[in-house]
Design an enzyme around this catalytic site. Structure first.
Site, PDB file in Angstrom:
ATOM      1  N   TRP A 198       0.798  -1.213   0.000  1.00 29.50           N
ATOM      2  CA  TRP A 198       0.000   0.000   0.000  1.00 29.50           C
ATOM      3  C   TRP A 198       0.838   1.275   0.000  1.00 29.50           C
ATOM      4  CZ3 TRP A 198       2.102   1.889   4.354  1.00 29.50           C
ATOM      5  CH2 TRP A 198       2.519   0.975   5.330  1.00 29.50           C
ATOM      6  N   ASN A 199       2.152   1.180   0.196  1.00 31.51           N
ATOM      7  CA  ASN A 199       2.896   2.436   0.430  1.00 31.51           C
ATOM      8  C   ASN A 199       3.093   3.264  -0.846  1.00 31.51           C
ATOM      9  OD1 ASN A 199       4.674   0.429  -0.424  1.00 31.51           O
ATOM     10  ND2 ASN A 199       6.418   1.315   0.652  1.00 31.51           N
ATOM     11  N   LYS A 231      -2.472  -8.886  -7.159  1.00 32.07           N
ATOM     12  CA  LYS A 231      -3.228  -8.593  -5.943  1.00 32.07           C
ATOM     13  C   LYS A 231      -2.554  -7.392  -5.308  1.00 32.07           C
ATOM     14  CE  LYS A 231      -2.841  -9.789  -1.705  1.00 32.07           C
ATOM     15  NZ  LYS A 231      -3.067  -8.407  -1.172  1.00 32.07           N
ATOM     16  N   ALA A 232      -3.116  -6.234  -5.572  1.00 37.36           N
ATOM     17  CA  ALA A 232      -2.591  -5.037  -4.913  1.00 37.36           C
ATOM     18  C   ALA A 232      -3.151  -5.015  -3.497  1.00 37.36           C
ATOM     19  CB  ALA A 232      -3.001  -3.797  -5.692  1.00 37.36           C
ATOM     20  N   GLU A 273      -5.242  -4.423  -0.335  1.00 40.35           N
ATOM     21  CA  GLU A 273      -6.686  -4.183  -0.162  1.00 40.35           C
ATOM     22  C   GLU A 273      -6.930  -2.761   0.335  1.00 40.35           C
ATOM     23  OE1 GLU A 273      -5.130  -7.038   0.562  1.00 40.35           O
ATOM     24  OE2 GLU A 273      -6.158  -8.109  -1.052  1.00 40.35           O
ATOM     25  N   GLY A 279       6.980  -6.246   0.162  1.00 42.47           N
ATOM     26  CA  GLY A 279       6.374  -6.143   1.485  1.00 42.47           C
ATOM     27  C   GLY A 279       7.402  -6.460   2.555  1.00 42.47           C
ATOM     28  N   SER A 280       6.935  -6.913   3.705  1.00 41.92           N
ATOM     29  CA  SER A 280       7.856  -7.105   4.831  1.00 41.92           C
ATOM     30  C   SER A 280       8.677  -8.386   4.651  1.00 41.92           C
ATOM     31  CB  SER A 280       7.076  -7.173   6.137  1.00 41.92           C
ATOM     32  OG  SER A 280       6.196  -8.276   6.108  1.00 41.92           O
ATOM     33  N   GLU A 335      11.041  -8.034  -3.000  1.00 41.06           N
ATOM     34  CA  GLU A 335      11.466  -6.691  -2.568  1.00 41.06           C
ATOM     35  C   GLU A 335      11.005  -6.532  -1.128  1.00 41.06           C
ATOM     36  OE1 GLU A 335      13.204  -4.773  -4.320  1.00 41.06           O
ATOM     37  OE2 GLU A 335      12.812  -5.231  -6.422  1.00 41.06           O
ATOM     38  N   CYS A 388      10.468   1.722   1.741  1.00 47.34           N
ATOM     39  CA  CYS A 388      11.435   0.664   2.063  1.00 47.34           C
ATOM     40  C   CYS A 388      12.875   1.193   2.004  1.00 47.34           C
ATOM     41  CB  CYS A 388      11.251  -0.527   1.140  1.00 47.34           C
ATOM     42  SG  CYS A 388      11.267  -0.094  -0.601  1.00 47.34           S
ATOM     43  N   GLU A 402      12.476  -2.620  11.193  1.00 46.33           N
ATOM     44  CA  GLU A 402      12.177  -1.512  10.281  1.00 46.33           C
ATOM     45  C   GLU A 402      11.052  -0.649  10.873  1.00 46.33           C
ATOM     46  OE1 GLU A 402      10.508  -2.716   6.506  1.00 46.33           O
ATOM     47  OE2 GLU A 402      11.448  -1.010   5.503  1.00 46.33           O
TER      48      GLU A 402
HETATM   49  P1  NAD Z   1       2.179  -6.990   6.464  1.00 42.99           P
HETATM   50  O1  NAD Z   1       3.597  -7.356   6.601  1.00 42.99           O
HETATM   51  O2  NAD Z   1       1.171  -7.979   6.920  1.00 42.99           O
HETATM   52  O3  NAD Z   1       1.823  -6.590   4.950  1.00 42.99           O
HETATM   53  C1  NAD Z   1       2.726  -6.025   4.041  1.00 42.99           C
HETATM   54  C2  NAD Z   1       2.125  -6.252   2.652  1.00 42.99           C
HETATM   55  O4  NAD Z   1       2.091  -7.630   2.375  1.00 42.99           O
HETATM   56  C3  NAD Z   1       0.658  -5.788   2.532  1.00 42.99           C
HETATM   57  O5  NAD Z   1       0.482  -5.199   1.269  1.00 42.99           O
HETATM   58  C4  NAD Z   1      -0.161  -7.053   2.653  1.00 42.99           C
HETATM   59  O6  NAD Z   1      -1.366  -7.000   1.920  1.00 42.99           O
HETATM   60  C5  NAD Z   1       0.769  -8.077   2.059  1.00 42.99           C
HETATM   61  N1  NAD Z   1       0.584  -9.403   2.639  1.00 42.99           N
HETATM   62  C6  NAD Z   1       0.501  -9.722   3.940  1.00 42.99           C
HETATM   63  N2  NAD Z   1       0.361 -11.039   4.099  1.00 42.99           N
HETATM   64  C7  NAD Z   1       0.351 -11.565   2.851  1.00 42.99           C
HETATM   65  C8  NAD Z   1       0.232 -12.887   2.345  1.00 42.99           C
HETATM   66  N3  NAD Z   1       0.140 -13.967   3.147  1.00 42.99           N
HETATM   67  N4  NAD Z   1       0.238 -13.059   1.004  1.00 42.99           N
HETATM   68  C9  NAD Z   1       0.358 -12.013   0.174  1.00 42.99           C
HETATM   69  N5  NAD Z   1       0.493 -10.750   0.594  1.00 42.99           N
HETATM   70  C10 NAD Z   1       0.491 -10.518   1.913  1.00 42.99           C
HETATM   71  O7  NAD Z   1       1.839  -5.763   7.337  1.00 42.99           O
HETATM   72  P2  NAD Z   1       1.626  -4.230   7.122  1.00 42.99           P
HETATM   73  O8  NAD Z   1       1.109  -3.745   8.405  1.00 42.99           O
HETATM   74  O9  NAD Z   1       0.803  -3.937   5.912  1.00 42.99           O
HETATM   75  O10 NAD Z   1       3.081  -3.673   6.913  1.00 42.99           O
HETATM   76  C11 NAD Z   1       4.000  -3.913   7.958  1.00 42.99           C
HETATM   77  C12 NAD Z   1       5.391  -3.911   7.485  1.00 42.99           C
HETATM   78  O11 NAD Z   1       5.528  -4.327   6.153  1.00 42.99           O
HETATM   79  C13 NAD Z   1       6.008  -2.535   7.498  1.00 42.99           C
HETATM   80  O12 NAD Z   1       6.456  -2.216   8.764  1.00 42.99           O
HETATM   81  C14 NAD Z   1       7.138  -2.680   6.534  1.00 42.99           C
HETATM   82  O13 NAD Z   1       8.243  -3.218   7.215  1.00 42.99           O
HETATM   83  C15 NAD Z   1       6.637  -3.696   5.564  1.00 42.99           C
HETATM   84  N6  NAD Z   1       6.240  -3.118   4.275  1.00 42.99           N
HETATM   85  C16 NAD Z   1       7.212  -3.002   3.358  1.00 42.99           C
HETATM   86  C17 NAD Z   1       6.923  -2.454   2.130  1.00 42.99           C
HETATM   87  C18 NAD Z   1       8.004  -2.302   1.098  1.00 42.99           C
HETATM   88  O14 NAD Z   1       7.892  -1.458   0.237  1.00 42.99           O
HETATM   89  N7  NAD Z   1       9.036  -3.138   1.111  1.00 42.99           N
HETATM   90  C19 NAD Z   1       5.636  -2.001   1.860  1.00 42.99           C
HETATM   91  C20 NAD Z   1       4.642  -2.141   2.827  1.00 42.99           C
HETATM   92  C21 NAD Z   1       4.968  -2.722   4.041  1.00 42.99           C
END
Ligand code: NAD
Length: 476
Positions: A151-152, A175-176, A178, A228-229, A250, A284, A381
């Site tokens: 989402w960022n 899947k962007a 939600e 994502g994370s 990433e 990130c 992070e």
């Molecule tokens: P999160 O780690 O649960 O989610 C991060 C992203 O991953 C979200 O877009 C979510 O929809 C997706 N996601 C989560 N579980 C998934 C799964 N099982 N399958 C597919 N996609 C899944 O938690 P959050 O609260 O949204 O973000 C927390 C941390 O995530 C942040 O502190 C940051 O460290 C990291 N993050 C990193 C980026 C990046 O650009 N690298 C972007 C967003 C979040």
């Protein structure tokens, strides 16, 4: 004035919603108000998307390079025409200032135009054979891609996830996040309107773990692309391994910024403060751990606090806003937890450390210094508007601190000494390094990390090649 649009999935060219499906409320982070209801996929929706993606791949892998390029160029032109609307929608659902959202869209425009050029630069090799054989090495599209975007960067992440497979000749199920669906749907619509066959790219939303397990365990999908994370990235990489999928991951970072006494400190401060509070720190590659040579520590810390205290926080749609709210309620909670833990361990709080206002998810620009290395925030992070500034003595200790964590996405260094700049470029364990600059990307440059920050690259020729496999053909 732009209205927030109605929400749907796109499966086999059809806009899918309703039908008793579960829904997810999309919230404006500046107000806390629900602005849309997003339909979530059931298993049958995902099966239909998979069957379509298999058909889409058969079709698109044979599409001429000129056709793939024309679609990407056409979509880039449409994004420019629709820039104001798309950027406002991104601000409504994610919170960032309108100007930042527009810049993000411009990055998509540049990337789609670059990828359009790459379509006709996917060269193979002919091997030297003296025996009458003809041996060639070819790049072929890997197959249907499952792409998960966070989402960022609600416009930029979907742009990266869609652009590379389309350039390579793959189909893609996106899947962007939600939390930011309308921006992704807006980018996808530009591709359709530029002539992309609707079997080639589809958009689903759902319960993330349900969707990712369903797609990644299907024999149709040949590649996972995730941003994502690190925690979720490792989880998905394990599922992908069972199906031997290609992966582009990433993941998280903890951007070290080394500031030496021989640097232009004012320039470093102007750059770093702008970079730190961009997108409320939810980036990130955000500059996070400021590793400052002790002889300029106080000057740097005080200069940082002075500049950070002037950052104007507000609704991203209002003129003059420099930092919007955080994107969702989880982020201010994480800030309170991490900053509280750092203070308990003895860190000094110079600015912020608190939520702002009584609506939405606003958090104050924050600065901590002299933070013990065992504080959670020095290891996890923060993904928020907080700068961590610590003094260190000498280059070796500063490099050791930069490389201490298992992350390696972006690292920055400020120094006026050319020999030192060269040493830093070589010693920092990071996928991207900025020396006297925080510009570490571009449509033509690979973007990606090492260590726990992931593997594979997006952008650049590497982004397209990541969606391709090699085939060696030997003809007698
Ligand atoms: P999160 O780690 O649960 O989610 C991060 C992203 O991953 C979200 O877009 C979510 O929809 C997706 N996601 C989560 N579980 C998934 C799964 N099982 N399958 C597919 N996609 C899944 O938690 P959050 O609260 O949204 O973000 C927390 C941390 O995530 C942040 O502190 C940051 O460290 C990291 N993050 C990193 C980026 C990046 O650009 N690298 C972007 C967003 C979040």
């Amino acid at each position: 004035m732009t209205q927030y649009p109605s929400l749907y999935m796109v499966i086999d060219g059809e806009q899918v919603s309703g039908g008793g499906r579960r829904t997810f409320p999309v919230v404006n982070p500046a107000t806390g108000e629900t602005i849309g209801e997003l339909p979530l996929a059931e298993a049958a929706d995902l099966d239909r998307a998979l069957e379509t993606a298999a058909r889409g791949f058969k079709l698109w892998r044979k599409a001429p390079a000129a056709q793939r390029a024309a679609v990407l160029q056409g979509a880039a032109r449409l994004m420019l025409e629709r820039a104001d609307d798309l950027a406002r929608i991104a601000t409504m659902e994610q919170g960032k200032p309108f100007g930042e959202a527009k810049l993000e869209l411009m990055m998509n425009v540049g990337l789609f135009n670059f990828y359009a050029g790459e379509c006709s630069r996917i060269y193979g090799r002919e091997l030297v054979r003296d025996d009458g054989f003809r041996s060639t090495v070819r790049h072929e599209p890997v197959g249907p891609v499952a792409a998960f975007a966070p989402w960022n960067f609600p416009l930029g992440n979907p742009g990266r996830k869609l652009g590379a497979p389309i350039a390579a000749g793959c189909s893609v199920i996106l899947k962007a996040a939600e939390e930011t669906p309308a921006s992704a749907l807006g980018v996808l619509q530009c591709l359709y309107d530029a002539g992309l066959p609707k079997e080639v790219a589809q958009a689903v939303f759902g319960v993330p773990d349900e969707v990712s397990r369903h797609l990644l365990t299907s024999p149709v999908i040949r590649k996972l692309s995730f941003t994502g994370s690190t925690v979720i990235g490792k989880h998905l990489a394990k599922i992908a391994a069972d199906n031997m999928l290609r992966t582009t991951m990433e993941l998280g970072g903890h951007g070290p910024v080394l500031v030496f006494g021989d640097a232009d400190i004012d320039k470093a401060l102007d750059t770093a403060v702008g970079g730190k509070y961009r997108n409320a720190g939810q980036v990130c590659v955000s500059p996070t751990r400021f590793i400052v040579e002790e002889n300029v520590f106080e000057k740097f810390r005080d200069g940082f606090v002075e500049r950070a205290s002037k950052v104007k926080v507000g609704n991203g749609l209002e003129d003059g806003t420099q930092m919007g709210p955080m994107a969702n309620p989880r982020r201010p909670e994480a800030m309170d937890r991490l900053i509280g833990n750092a203070k308990d361990k003895g860190a000094k709080l110079h600015l912020g450390g608190e939520r702002l206002g009584n609506q939405g998810f606003f958090y104050a620009p924050s600065v901590l210094s002299e933070i013990p290395l065992d504080a959670d925030i020095m290891n996890e992070e923060p993904f928020g508007p907080v700068a961590l500034i610590n003094p260190f003595k000498g280059e070796d200790a500063m490099i050791a601190e930069a490389n201490r964590l298992p992350y390696g996405l972006a690292a920055y260094a400020w120094s006026g000494d050319y020999q030192r700049q060269r040493r830093l470029a070589s010693e920092l364990e990071s996928g991207m390094v900025g020396i006297n600059s925080h510009m570490i990307g571009g449509a033509d440059a690979p973007f990606g990390g090492v260590k726990w920050s992931g593997h594979g690259s997006e952008d650049g020729p590497e982004g397209v090649l990541a969606c391709m496999v090699l085939k060696a053909v030997h003809e007698g």
